[in-house]
Design a protein around this motif. Sequence first.
Motif, PDB file in Angstrom:
ATOM      1  N   LEU A  64       0.826  -1.208   0.000  1.00  0.00           N
ATOM      2  CA  LEU A  64       0.000   0.000   0.000  1.00  0.00           C
ATOM      3  C   LEU A  64       0.863   1.262   0.000  1.00  0.00           C
ATOM      4  O   LEU A  64       1.974   1.265   0.540  1.00  0.00           O
ATOM      5  CB  LEU A  64      -0.902   0.020   1.244  1.00  0.00           C
ATOM      6  CG  LEU A  64      -1.860  -1.163   1.427  1.00  0.00           C
ATOM      7  CD1 LEU A  64      -2.570  -1.043   2.777  1.00  0.00           C
ATOM      8  CD2 LEU A  64      -2.871  -1.226   0.293  1.00  0.00           C
ATOM      9  N   ARG A  66       1.200   4.079   1.878  1.00  0.00           N
ATOM     10  CA  ARG A  66       0.721   4.394   3.220  1.00  0.00           C
ATOM     11  C   ARG A  66       0.373   5.875   3.376  1.00  0.00           C
ATOM     12  O   ARG A  66      -0.509   6.234   4.155  1.00  0.00           O
ATOM     13  CB  ARG A  66       1.776   3.975   4.247  1.00  0.00           C
ATOM     14  CG  ARG A  66       2.104   2.478   4.162  1.00  0.00           C
ATOM     15  CD  ARG A  66       3.315   2.100   4.995  1.00  0.00           C
ATOM     16  NE  ARG A  66       3.067   2.266   6.418  1.00  0.00           N
ATOM     17  CZ  ARG A  66       3.975   2.011   7.354  1.00  0.00           C
ATOM     18  NH1 ARG A  66       5.181   1.592   6.988  1.00  0.00           N
ATOM     19  NH2 ARG A  66       3.689   2.178   8.619  1.00  0.00           N
ATOM     20  N   VAL A  69      -3.545   6.808   2.097  1.00  0.00           N
ATOM     21  CA  VAL A  69      -4.774   6.175   2.581  1.00  0.00           C
ATOM     22  C   VAL A  69      -5.771   7.253   2.994  1.00  0.00           C
ATOM     23  O   VAL A  69      -5.435   8.181   3.738  1.00  0.00           O
ATOM     24  CB  VAL A  69      -4.486   5.235   3.768  1.00  0.00           C
ATOM     25  CG1 VAL A  69      -5.796   4.771   4.407  1.00  0.00           C
ATOM     26  CG2 VAL A  69      -3.683   4.037   3.303  1.00  0.00           C
ATOM     27  N   LEU A  82      -1.524   1.113  10.150  1.00  0.00           N
ATOM     28  CA  LEU A  82      -1.257   0.833   8.747  1.00  0.00           C
ATOM     29  C   LEU A  82       0.106   0.197   8.568  1.00  0.00           C
ATOM     30  O   LEU A  82       1.133   0.748   8.988  1.00  0.00           O
ATOM     31  CB  LEU A  82      -1.330   2.136   7.947  1.00  0.00           C
ATOM     32  CG  LEU A  82      -1.142   2.049   6.435  1.00  0.00           C
ATOM     33  CD1 LEU A  82      -2.207   1.154   5.817  1.00  0.00           C
ATOM     34  CD2 LEU A  82      -1.193   3.438   5.829  1.00  0.00           C
ATOM     35  N   LEU A  87      -4.094  -3.148   7.160  1.00  0.00           N
ATOM     36  CA  LEU A  87      -4.713  -1.983   7.771  1.00  0.00           C
ATOM     37  C   LEU A  87      -5.648  -2.479   8.865  1.00  0.00           C
ATOM     38  O   LEU A  87      -6.614  -3.191   8.593  1.00  0.00           O
ATOM     39  CB  LEU A  87      -5.506  -1.173   6.738  1.00  0.00           C
ATOM     40  CG  LEU A  87      -6.308   0.021   7.283  1.00  0.00           C
ATOM     41  CD1 LEU A  87      -5.395   1.012   7.995  1.00  0.00           C
ATOM     42  CD2 LEU A  87      -7.082   0.705   6.161  1.00  0.00           C
ATOM     43  N   LEU A 103     -13.535   4.552   2.885  1.00  0.00           N
ATOM     44  CA  LEU A 103     -12.110   4.231   2.960  1.00  0.00           C
ATOM     45  C   LEU A 103     -11.584   4.003   1.544  1.00  0.00           C
ATOM     46  O   LEU A 103     -12.189   3.254   0.771  1.00  0.00           O
ATOM     47  CB  LEU A 103     -11.882   2.977   3.809  1.00  0.00           C
ATOM     48  CG  LEU A 103     -10.483   2.356   3.762  1.00  0.00           C
ATOM     49  CD1 LEU A 103      -9.453   3.272   4.433  1.00  0.00           C
ATOM     50  CD2 LEU A 103     -10.477   0.981   4.426  1.00  0.00           C
ATOM     51  N   VAL A 105      -7.866   3.105  -0.500  1.00  0.00           N
ATOM     52  CA  VAL A 105      -6.439   2.776  -0.431  1.00  0.00           C
ATOM     53  C   VAL A 105      -5.871   2.789  -1.840  1.00  0.00           C
ATOM     54  O   VAL A 105      -6.573   2.518  -2.820  1.00  0.00           O
ATOM     55  CB  VAL A 105      -6.198   1.401   0.231  1.00  0.00           C
ATOM     56  CG1 VAL A 105      -6.728   1.383   1.657  1.00  0.00           C
ATOM     57  CG2 VAL A 105      -6.830   0.280  -0.585  1.00  0.00           C
ATOM     58  N   SER A 115      -6.295   1.488  -7.161  1.00  0.00           N
ATOM     59  CA  SER A 115      -6.867   1.836  -5.866  1.00  0.00           C
ATOM     60  C   SER A 115      -8.096   0.978  -5.606  1.00  0.00           C
ATOM     61  O   SER A 115      -8.594   0.294  -6.508  1.00  0.00           O
ATOM     62  CB  SER A 115      -7.236   3.321  -5.798  1.00  0.00           C
ATOM     63  OG  SER A 115      -8.260   3.620  -6.733  1.00  0.00           O
TER      64      SER A 115
END
Length: 307
Positions: A64, A66, A69, A82, A87, A103, A105, A115
């Motif tokens: 990810l 980070r 997010v 995270l 997560l 949410l 990511v 994403s």
Amino acid sequence: MTSSSIAILLGLLLAGGAATAQSEALDFGPVARRIELSPEEVQAASEIVISAGLSTTLLFDAGLRREDVELEGRDRFELVDLGQTTLRLVPSSRVTAADTFRLVVHFRDGAAPVSASFLLRVHPVKAQPLIEIYRGRRTVATYQQEVRELRAELTRFKEENARVVAEHEAPAGLAGLISTTAMDEHGVLGSNVSAAVSLEAEKWFTSSFVRTYRSTARVAVETHLAVKAGGAPWRAKGAMLRNKAGAELKVLRIWQEQILPDEEFKRLVVEAVAPAASVQGPFSLKLWEADGPRTLTLRNITFPEWP
């Protein structure tokens, strides 16, 4: 009224009852939920259930970004942990039933999809503990595990259907309890556990007493509740009966009289499946209404020992 007559009356109530019964099926234990992301098409945000004070972990099969997010209402989460591919979320007590949080990511490798979006929906107690998100090809082992879980779930559905059919065809009253093997020659045992049980809903409710009952394969919790002055009428939508080890009893039904804000005590009964080996207490009983924030928790519930 003697304890034996109370037990008989409760048995009649559990077999049929004059009031409307409600039920909400509960799984016997948490399993990982799987979400697969398709690179070819735009997908709607997947819904994930979260609960105040309970942990939900999202496990991704790719790294990810980070720093990118996006979590709506982040200040209403007491933990947002995270990692490279994980997560972990723990909502705070400030969230209420039916709240939703978006949410988003973003994945570090830039491969499609770049994403993923999720809709976090708050439930009083039924948080999904583990969500596995796949963007790429899954291993044979994960498919085999999913097949095993689906077979187990199908078996549970078959057993539940057989139970419902048997109870529908069974007679009411004591004959029904006997015909469905919910009661044998030992009858129904009862116990007043009011002194030991604590109520965690004092700002909304008061309770006059708590009794518990046990038969061969069933248990029940009976309490008399009143809504404090100024509150709205309350009806339980669902219930969870869990011991300290995290094991849950399968709730069969909730029966209750209408609880109005007149401070009059009304009866509420929760019945659950409980073979002798599964009744290792003490238990906590949590009840919630359909859409409102008012939950009710009774702790330190024990059931009579079976002969």
